[in-house]
Design a protein around this motif. Structure first.
Motif, PDB file in Angstrom:
ATOM      1  N   GLU A  85       6.509   5.841   0.333  1.00 32.82           N
ATOM      2  CA  GLU A  85       6.585   6.771   1.260  1.00 32.82           C
ATOM      3  C   GLU A  85       7.665   6.812   2.060  1.00 32.82           C
ATOM      4  OE1 GLU A  85       3.005   7.040   3.615  1.00 32.82           O
ATOM      5  OE2 GLU A  85       1.706   7.641   1.799  1.00 32.82           O
ATOM      6  N   SER A 135      -3.382   3.177  -0.206  1.00 34.57           N
ATOM      7  CA  SER A 135      -2.430   3.554   0.912  1.00 34.57           C
ATOM      8  C   SER A 135      -3.014   3.535   2.030  1.00 34.57           C
ATOM      9  CB  SER A 135      -1.613   4.828   0.728  1.00 34.57           C
ATOM     10  OG  SER A 135      -2.606   5.855   0.735  1.00 34.57           O
ATOM     11  N   LYS A 136      -4.223   3.381   2.026  1.00 28.31           N
ATOM     12  CA  LYS A 136      -5.076   3.457   3.573  1.00 28.31           C
ATOM     13  C   LYS A 136      -4.596   4.578   4.310  1.00 28.31           C
ATOM     14  CE  LYS A 136      -6.803  -1.223   4.350  1.00 28.31           C
ATOM     15  NZ  LYS A 136      -7.057  -2.211   5.622  1.00 28.31           N
ATOM     16  N   LYS A 137      -4.455   5.767   3.594  1.00 28.28           N
ATOM     17  CA  LYS A 137      -4.136   6.912   4.418  1.00 28.28           C
ATOM     18  C   LYS A 137      -5.367   8.126   3.892  1.00 28.28           C
ATOM     19  CE  LYS A 137       0.091   5.874   5.233  1.00 28.28           C
ATOM     20  NZ  LYS A 137       0.558   5.903   6.511  1.00 28.28           N
ATOM     21  N   ASN A 138      -5.395   9.234   4.340  1.00 27.46           N
ATOM     22  CA  ASN A 138      -6.435  10.315   4.284  1.00 27.46           C
ATOM     23  C   ASN A 138      -5.649  11.489   4.064  1.00 27.46           C
ATOM     24  OD1 ASN A 138      -8.920  10.994   4.035  1.00 27.46           O
ATOM     25  ND2 ASN A 138      -9.221  11.656   6.290  1.00 27.46           N
ATOM     26  N   TYR A 139      -4.943  11.662   3.125  1.00 29.84           N
ATOM     27  CA  TYR A 139      -4.394  12.804   2.902  1.00 29.84           C
ATOM     28  C   TYR A 139      -5.174  13.869   1.890  1.00 29.84           C
ATOM     29  CZ  TYR A 139       0.083  10.317   3.207  1.00 29.84           C
ATOM     30  OH  TYR A 139       1.039   9.758   3.961  1.00 29.84           O
ATOM     31  N   SER A 140      -4.962  15.071   2.220  1.00 27.34           N
ATOM     32  CA  SER A 140      -5.921  16.185   1.655  1.00 27.34           C
ATOM     33  C   SER A 140      -5.303  16.528   0.441  1.00 27.34           C
ATOM     34  CB  SER A 140      -5.659  17.567   2.681  1.00 27.34           C
ATOM     35  OG  SER A 140      -4.373  18.270   2.606  1.00 27.34           O
ATOM     36  N   TYR A 178      -5.078   7.316  -4.468  1.00 28.18           N
ATOM     37  CA  TYR A 178      -3.896   6.858  -3.655  1.00 28.18           C
ATOM     38  C   TYR A 178      -4.181   6.735  -2.210  1.00 28.18           C
ATOM     39  CZ  TYR A 178       0.896   7.339  -1.644  1.00 28.18           C
ATOM     40  OH  TYR A 178       1.918   7.137  -0.930  1.00 28.18           O
ATOM     41  N   ASN A 179      -5.232   7.361  -1.445  1.00 26.98           N
ATOM     42  CA  ASN A 179      -5.729   7.138  -0.282  1.00 26.98           C
ATOM     43  C   ASN A 179      -6.519   5.837  -0.151  1.00 26.98           C
ATOM     44  OD1 ASN A 179      -4.923   9.513   0.801  1.00 26.98           O
ATOM     45  ND2 ASN A 179      -6.962  10.713   0.508  1.00 26.98           N
ATOM     46  N   ARG A 194       0.726  -1.257  -0.128  1.00 24.18           N
ATOM     47  CA  ARG A 194      -0.180   0.049  -0.098  1.00 24.18           C
ATOM     48  C   ARG A 194       0.746   1.102   0.178  1.00 24.18           C
ATOM     49  NH1 ARG A 194      -2.924  -3.254   3.716  1.00 24.18           N
ATOM     50  NH2 ARG A 194      -5.099  -4.110   2.595  1.00 24.18           N
ATOM     51  N   ARG A 242      -5.811  11.754  -5.454  1.00 20.33           N
ATOM     52  CA  ARG A 242      -6.126  11.615  -4.051  1.00 20.33           C
ATOM     53  C   ARG A 242      -6.927  10.437  -3.749  1.00 20.33           C
ATOM     54  NH1 ARG A 242      -9.588  13.515   0.084  1.00 20.33           N
ATOM     55  NH2 ARG A 242     -10.904  13.941  -1.838  1.00 20.33           N
ATOM     56  N   ASN A 258      -1.655  17.494  -0.829  1.00 19.09           N
ATOM     57  CA  ASN A 258      -0.579  16.701  -1.016  1.00 19.09           C
ATOM     58  C   ASN A 258      -0.586  16.155  -2.232  1.00 19.09           C
ATOM     59  OD1 ASN A 258      -1.812  16.425   2.113  1.00 19.09           O
ATOM     60  ND2 ASN A 258       0.446  15.863   2.177  1.00 19.09           N
TER      61      ASN A 258
END
Length: 288
Positions: free
Chosen positions: A13, A80-85, A76-77, A8, A73, A88
């Motif tokens: 990163e 990657s299981k992220k929550n970037y705004s 990718y989120n 992910r 966004r 980014n």
């Protein structure tokens, strides 16, 4: 679980690769990045070798597709299981080759995508899936086929449970009252799906007319309006049903003795039900 691609994007990163510069990578940049990845593989036993190799392969041969994923966004989120705004990410690409993105996702990220679907289906978080469907054309047909099959299983479960004369365990189908469930079904609207919704409309309307105090059936009928049918006439029926229930709720709220005056919610439902059956009959006739 062994991640199919990039852990992910954990390695991505870890190396702090600049998303916006991927398309500008020279052969020397790729060689340098490959050496960094090989170093990470040696010092970090948690890194899956196949994952690392997939990132190198993507940088070498699928840079356009990789850039599309990492610069988007939502995608990718997702992976990657992220929550970037949005801050980014670079400006999103307006034009892209959906077939190439599909092929890339299928080769590297399909298992992650199916896992995402399965996790949110299990938790009845249908809106999480709908939120990423702006990019439905980027998802492999195999993953979408599996999702469609599982959604059909969920609506079949509703029909089986509410067809029982005595409802004792509605807790197994709480999503029958979720508008987000029917919104997600809309992405897979078809003649088959419409027929299942018609069956649900028939049963729910009859049960509601028999007992207008049922929160379950009123909520179910209101929620079903979220389904945009393959047959536009069915969509109109769903909208009409919702309005009839809301009208009945408002009427009961203003007066409990109105039932003898004007057209009742029950009468409206019988009219809508008759129209629905007529549409189904016409559809059968036209198919012969």
């Amino acid at each position: 679980f062994t991640f199919v691609c990039f852990g992910r994007f954990a390695i991505f990163e870890e190396l702090k690769i600049d998303k916006s510069n991927i398309l500008l990578f020279s052969p020397e940049d790729i060689i340098r990045t490959e050496k960094q990845i090989n170093v990470e593989k040696r010092i970090n036993p948690d890194i899956d070798v196949n994952v690392a190799n997939n990132l190198i392969l993507a940088l070498k041969e699928y840079r356009q597709e990789l850039y599309f994923i990492v610069s988007n966004r939502i995608l990718y989120n997702l992976f990657s299981k992220k929550n970037y705004s949005r801050n980014n990410f670079p400006a999103p690409q307006r034009e892209y080759d959906s077939e190439k993105i599909q092929s890339f996702v299928y080769q590297f990220l399909n298992d992650d995508l199916v896992l995402y679907f399965d996790q949110h289906l299990a938790q009845n978080k249908f809106d999480f899936i709908s939120d990423i469907f702006d990019f439905k054309d980027c998802f492999p047909e195999d993953a979408l086929f599996q999702l469609n099959k599982k959604l059909n299983g969920k609506i079949d479960a509703i029909l089986v449970n509410i067809s029982q004369i005595n409802l004792t365990n509605l807790s197994v189908i709480p999503y029958a009252e979720y508008r987000s469930f029917y919104v997600l079904l809309s992405y897979f609207s078809s003649i088959e799906m419409d027929n299942k919704i018609r069956s649900l409309v028939n049963i729910a309307s009859q049960r509601y007319n028999a007992n207008k105090t049922s929160n379950f059936y009123s909520s179910c009928i209101i929620a079903m309006q979220g389904y945009v049918a393959y047959d536009s006439h069915l969509t109109e029926v769903l909208v009409g049903n919702r309005e009839a229930v809301l009208s009945n709720i408002d009427g009961n709220g203003s007066s409990s003795s109105d039932s003898g005056s004007g057209m009742s919610g029950k009468t409206i439902f019988f009219i809508i039900l008759a129209v629905l059956r007529l549409i189904a009959l016409c559809a059968k006739c036209s198919s012969h």
